[in-house]
Enzyme design. Sequence first.
Site, PDB file in Angstrom:
ATOM      1  CG  ASP A 162      -1.591   0.398   0.540  1.00 59.08           C
ATOM      2  OD1 ASP A 162      -2.735   1.761   1.166  1.00 59.08           O
ATOM      3  OD2 ASP A 162      -3.353  -0.318   0.163  1.00 59.08           O
ATOM      4  CG  HIS A 183      -5.377   3.516   1.391  1.00 61.59           C
ATOM      5  ND1 HIS A 183      -5.171   2.657   0.835  1.00 61.59           N
ATOM      6  CD2 HIS A 183      -7.171   4.175   0.794  1.00 61.59           C
ATOM      7  CE1 HIS A 183      -6.163   1.643  -0.055  1.00 61.59           C
ATOM      8  NE2 HIS A 183      -7.150   2.385   0.481  1.00 61.59           N
ATOM      9  CB  SER A 229      -9.441   0.088   0.887  1.00 55.40           C
ATOM     10  OG  SER A 229      -9.280   0.917  -1.250  1.00 55.40           O
TER      11      SER A 229
END
Length: 337
Positions: free
Chosen positions: A107, A140, A291
């Site tokens: 990520d 994220h 996600s």
Amino acid sequence: MDIESAGHALIRPGQLLTDRGALSTAARWTQAVSEGDGVCMVHLSQGVDPCELTAELREHGFRASPNHVLTGQPLFFGGPASRPFPAEPVHYRPGRSRSEVTVGLLDTGVAGHRWWADADWYEQAAEDAPDAVEGAQAGHGTFIAGLLARQAPGASLQVARVLDGEGVGDEAAVIRALHRMRGRPPQVLNLSFGGHTFDDRPPPLLADALAELSDTVVVACAGNTASDRPFYPAALGSVIAVGAVDSSERRRAPYSAHGSWVDACARGDWVTSSFLEQGEFAGYATWSGTSFATAVVAGTIAAAAHDRPARQAADELLSLRETRQIPDLGVLVPSSL
């Protein structure tokens, strides 16, 4: 940003990924070649279309692909899936129990947070994959790490940064990261990013790289496309594709991809987790997207794998006999968050 549109997909212009056997065939269109960490990248001469050359090489039996751009999900789509919102602190205290399970997290990297300040895995993660601190999706990976930590207490994270602070990466970077994981493969791998391919066919080199991790359960987001168009790597047959349901856990979230290729789903709407400490954020955020449903499913598998092989845990989770189904989203995995 070095991105162009190829039909209804995003690619890096002038770049083609292939195996070494195709180099002589592609030589007449080649300006330079770079190779490393399992990737052979052909830098094409000006004006050469990587999609057209890919199709020609495949006709000759070679494995080739444009260098597709892959993005973290929720990027590019509106509604609640588009950005994080500041949240009040979540009162979560990591337990002292340890699990032998490792979850791979490709990520944006993982920033420091009180939830894992004393975790053995974080020191290595901070060294190997520093978090991108600027950009719309800089937090994220940190957000997903918190979901994994809470779903699978005691599990370790193996972190690699393949997306920048805007949540953008590409196929070549992911293949390199997967190649480097082969020496120490995780039991479960969380991929909360993806993209469409120029021809809607599976990207062969990415599929090969994932196949090398034969004992790893790979869980990937189905995408925030609100469509049934295959989204990769989630749509690969060896990967558990995860869509999102709303907060009621009864209906598909309006942004979630769906279709026969989606295997499982979990809550993706208005989820709260760890985040960066900057600007209006004090280490926590609420966010929506496939996600985060993916992290719920990956964490659930990792938690169940503490006393059995991860693949057995995944098979049991997806068993049709004991689990509820959501139309076009597969098995519902309840969230414990």
